[in-house]
Motif scaffolding. Structure first.
Motif, mmCIF file in Angstrom:
data_model
loop_
_atom_site.group_PDB
_atom_site.id
_atom_site.type_symbol
_atom_site.label_atom_id
_atom_site.label_comp_id
_atom_site.label_asym_id
_atom_site.label_seq_id
_atom_site.Cartn_x
_atom_site.Cartn_y
_atom_site.Cartn_z
ATOM 1 N N PRO A 41 0.847 -1.197 0.000
ATOM 2 C CA PRO A 41 0.000 0.000 0.000
ATOM 3 C C PRO A 41 0.883 1.248 0.000
ATOM 4 O O PRO A 41 1.772 1.379 0.844
ATOM 5 C CB PRO A 41 -0.787 -0.129 1.309
ATOM 6 N N ALA A 42 0.663 2.140 -0.963
ATOM 7 C CA ALA A 42 1.536 3.312 -1.089
ATOM 8 C C ALA A 42 0.750 4.523 -1.551
ATOM 9 O O ALA A 42 -0.236 4.402 -2.282
ATOM 10 C CB ALA A 42 2.678 3.026 -2.072
ATOM 11 N N VAL A 43 1.204 5.692 -1.121
ATOM 12 C CA VAL A 43 0.653 6.959 -1.594
ATOM 13 C C VAL A 43 1.816 7.887 -1.914
ATOM 14 O O VAL A 43 2.796 7.948 -1.166
ATOM 15 C CB VAL A 43 -0.285 7.602 -0.546
ATOM 16 N N VAL A 44 1.720 8.552 -3.050
ATOM 17 C CA VAL A 44 2.710 9.563 -3.439
ATOM 18 C C VAL A 44 1.981 10.899 -3.386
ATOM 19 O O VAL A 44 1.137 11.201 -4.233
ATOM 20 C CB VAL A 44 3.287 9.285 -4.834
ATOM 21 N N ALA A 45 2.291 11.677 -2.354
ATOM 22 C CA ALA A 45 1.508 12.874 -2.027
ATOM 23 C C ALA A 45 2.376 14.110 -2.100
ATOM 24 O O ALA A 45 3.541 14.093 -1.706
ATOM 25 C CB ALA A 45 0.922 12.737 -0.620
ATOM 26 N N GLY A 46 1.777 15.198 -2.593
ATOM 27 C CA GLY A 46 2.526 16.436 -2.573
ATOM 28 C C GLY A 46 2.082 17.439 -3.606
ATOM 29 O O GLY A 46 1.021 17.315 -4.226
ATOM 30 N N ASP A 47 2.931 18.442 -3.779
ATOM 31 C CA ASP A 47 2.715 19.488 -4.769
ATOM 32 C C ASP A 47 3.363 19.022 -6.066
ATOM 33 O O ASP A 47 4.584 19.044 -6.214
ATOM 34 C CB ASP A 47 3.340 20.793 -4.265
ATOM 35 N N TYR A 48 2.525 18.595 -7.007
ATOM 36 C CA TYR A 48 3.020 18.096 -8.287
ATOM 37 C C TYR A 48 3.292 19.211 -9.286
ATOM 38 O O TYR A 48 3.889 18.964 -10.331
ATOM 39 C CB TYR A 48 1.999 17.125 -8.895
ATOM 40 N N ASN A 49 2.829 20.417 -9.003
ATOM 41 C CA ASN A 49 2.994 21.533 -9.945
ATOM 42 C C ASN A 49 2.521 21.156 -11.347
ATOM 43 O O ASN A 49 3.121 21.537 -12.359
ATOM 44 C CB ASN A 49 4.449 22.013 -9.969
ATOM 45 N N TRP A 71 -1.863 4.165 -10.994
ATOM 46 C CA TRP A 71 -2.042 4.949 -9.769
ATOM 47 C C TRP A 71 -3.363 5.716 -9.844
ATOM 48 O O TRP A 71 -3.789 6.144 -10.911
ATOM 49 C CB TRP A 71 -0.872 5.918 -9.578
ATOM 50 N N THR A 72 -3.992 5.915 -8.697
ATOM 51 C CA THR A 72 -5.303 6.560 -8.621
ATOM 52 C C THR A 72 -5.180 7.966 -8.054
ATOM 53 O O THR A 72 -4.634 8.154 -6.957
ATOM 54 C CB THR A 72 -6.253 5.734 -7.723
ATOM 55 N N ASP A 73 -5.680 8.940 -8.786
ATOM 56 C CA ASP A 73 -5.755 10.330 -8.327
ATOM 57 C C ASP A 73 -6.947 10.426 -7.380
ATOM 58 O O ASP A 73 -8.100 10.441 -7.807
ATOM 59 C CB ASP A 73 -5.928 11.245 -9.532
ATOM 60 N N SER A 131 -1.662 3.666 -4.742
ATOM 61 C CA SER A 131 -1.467 2.368 -5.369
ATOM 62 C C SER A 131 -2.774 1.583 -5.279
ATOM 63 O O SER A 131 -3.661 1.914 -4.478
ATOM 64 C CB SER A 131 -0.353 1.604 -4.650
ATOM 65 N N PRO A 132 -2.935 0.531 -6.095
ATOM 66 C CA PRO A 132 -4.181 -0.245 -6.043
ATOM 67 C C PRO A 132 -4.497 -0.773 -4.656
ATOM 68 O O PRO A 132 -5.670 -0.801 -4.231
ATOM 69 C CB PRO A 132 -3.917 -1.391 -7.023
ATOM 70 N N GLU A 133 -3.451 -1.182 -3.922
ATOM 71 C CA GLU A 133 -3.665 -1.724 -2.580
ATOM 72 C C GLU A 133 -4.260 -0.690 -1.638
ATOM 73 O O GLU A 133 -4.984 -1.036 -0.700
ATOM 74 C CB GLU A 133 -2.336 -2.244 -2.005
ATOM 75 N N LEU A 134 -3.960 0.590 -1.891
ATOM 76 C CA LEU A 134 -4.491 1.657 -1.043
ATOM 77 C C LEU A 134 -5.785 2.243 -1.607
ATOM 78 O O LEU A 134 -6.690 2.607 -0.853
ATOM 79 C CB LEU A 134 -3.445 2.767 -0.891
ATOM 80 N N ALA A 135 -5.878 2.312 -2.929
ATOM 81 C CA ALA A 135 -7.075 2.865 -3.566
ATOM 82 C C ALA A 135 -8.317 2.069 -3.171
ATOM 83 O O ALA A 135 -9.408 2.629 -3.013
ATOM 84 C CB ALA A 135 -6.909 2.882 -5.076
ATOM 85 N N ASP A 136 -8.160 0.773 -3.001
ATOM 86 C CA ASP A 136 -9.287 -0.070 -2.611
ATOM 87 C C ASP A 136 -9.798 0.262 -1.206
ATOM 88 O O ASP A 136 -10.928 -0.101 -0.864
ATOM 89 C CB ASP A 136 -8.885 -1.549 -2.660
ATOM 90 N N ARG A 137 -8.969 0.926 -0.420
ATOM 91 C CA ARG A 137 -9.332 1.248 0.960
ATOM 92 C C ARG A 137 -9.742 2.717 1.137
ATOM 93 O O ARG A 137 -10.020 3.154 2.255
ATOM 94 C CB ARG A 137 -8.148 0.925 1.889
ATOM 95 N N VAL A 168 -4.825 19.072 1.601
ATOM 96 C CA VAL A 168 -5.630 18.102 0.868
ATOM 97 C C VAL A 168 -5.425 16.750 1.549
ATOM 98 O O VAL A 168 -4.309 16.433 1.959
ATOM 99 C CB VAL A 168 -5.191 17.997 -0.613
ATOM 100 N N TRP A 169 -6.488 15.951 1.678
ATOM 101 C CA TRP A 169 -6.349 14.703 2.441
ATOM 102 C C TRP A 169 -7.212 13.585 1.872
ATOM 103 O O TRP A 169 -8.148 13.807 1.115
ATOM 104 C CB TRP A 169 -6.711 14.928 3.913
ATOM 105 N N VAL A 170 -6.831 12.358 2.262
ATOM 106 C CA VAL A 170 -7.580 11.160 1.922
ATOM 107 C C VAL A 170 -7.736 10.310 3.170
ATOM 108 O O VAL A 170 -6.804 10.222 3.983
ATOM 109 C CB VAL A 170 -6.886 10.364 0.782
ATOM 110 N N GLU A 171 -8.892 9.703 3.324
ATOM 111 C CA GLU A 171 -9.139 8.776 4.434
ATOM 112 C C GLU A 171 -9.026 7.353 3.907
ATOM 113 O O GLU A 171 -9.583 7.004 2.866
ATOM 114 C CB GLU A 171 -10.548 8.984 5.004
ATOM 115 N N ILE A 172 -8.275 6.531 4.663
ATOM 116 C CA ILE A 172 -8.040 5.139 4.295
ATOM 117 C C ILE A 172 -8.607 4.230 5.374
ATOM 118 O O ILE A 172 -8.328 4.424 6.569
ATOM 119 C CB ILE A 172 -6.522 4.870 4.121
#
Length: 265
Positions: free
Chosen positions: A149-157, A193-195, A231-237, A259-263
């Motif tokens: 399970p992975a998230v790539v978070a930040g200012d992507y510009n 990857w899921t936005d 990642s798919p493992e995290l997007a499902d949650r 900006v936030w996401v709940e898992i």
């Protein structure tokens, strides 16, 4: 588990606002960008006082990223796995800029990024932006291969689509909206990857940044450049996403907002 990203635009200048947000919303993980602080000057003690453990990757006056973790939820805090992507800045002999930090937090791999702006376009800074995005994609492919399970978070510009900006015409010449920038971003999504924000707000109209100039905040002339890719493992949650817009309107605020996401689990 609540994972947030926040370009704080100078941690020293915004420290009261940052601590205010942390105490009021209590994200489990907070990825910070543009801390603009050398490592030895990072105010780790200020966060410990309110229950957060931190790791950081600083740079004098510019850039800089950090990962904060609520020690009441994850007592060990973030366990660093990598800093930097091994790509030098656009100036000859400059060395690597402080733009990438990665850690394990309670079974989730957290990558905090501050992607280069790329302006002026065209030019060496834009070339650097695209090279950095290519290297990021390679690292994300490595994370993907680990099936964690992975998230790539930040200012992507990067403003992904026209629906993510108040006026596509006004930003048309900016590096944030160039076809090459967008293509590089969508290659990440094409890799699987899921936005998070876009998935739950498909019509767009969600801003995460308002410039200090020209009354942009007051006129709601914003755009979306702060992203959480799962990642798919995290997007499902994923159960919820949000933008803490009100914090942009507070005194001495950053020009970005959290900006936030709940898992689940």
């Amino acid at each position: 588990m609540k994972i947030a990203t926040y370009n704080i635009n100078g941690i020293k200048a915004r420290l009261p606002r940052l601590k205010e947000w942390l105490e009021e919303t209590r994200p489990t993980v907070a990825c910070l960008q543009e801390i603009k602080s050398m490592d030895e000057n990072f105010p780790a003690g200020e966060f410990e006082e309110i229950g957060y453990k931190a790791i950081w990757h600083g740079q004098k006056s510019f850039n800089g990223v950090a990962i904060l973790v609520d020690a009441n939820v994850v007592p060990d805090g973030p366990v660093e796995t990598q800093r930097g992507l091994g790509i030098d800045g656009p100036k000859e002999g400059e060395g690597e800029q402080a733009r990438y930090l990665e850690a394990d937090v309670n079974g989730v791999r957290i990558a905090c990024i501050y992607l280069p702006n790329g302006n002026p376009h065209p030019g060496p800074k834009f070339d650097y932006k695209l090279a950095w995005m290519k290297r990021l994609r390679e690292r994300m492919a490595e994370l993907w291969a680990q099936e964690i399970p992975a998230v790539v978070a930040g200012d992507y510009n990067v403003i992904p689509e026209d629906k993510d900006v108040w006026s596509p015409k006004a930003m048309a010449s900016d590096a944030l909206m160039q076809p090459e920038s967008r293509d590089a971003y969508f290659r990440l999504l094409g890799d699987g990857w899921t936005d998070a924000v876009d998935t739950l707000n498909p019509r767009g109209g969600v801003w995460t940044y308002w410039d200090y100039q020209a009354g942009a905040w007051q006129r709601d002339h914003g755009f979306r450049i702060d992203h959480l890719l799962l990642s798919p493992e995290l997007a499902d949650r994923m159960t919820a996403v949000g933008v803490d817009k009100e914090y942009r309107g507070r005194e001495k605020a950053s020009d970005h907002t959290p900006v936030w996401v709940e898992i689940a689990g």
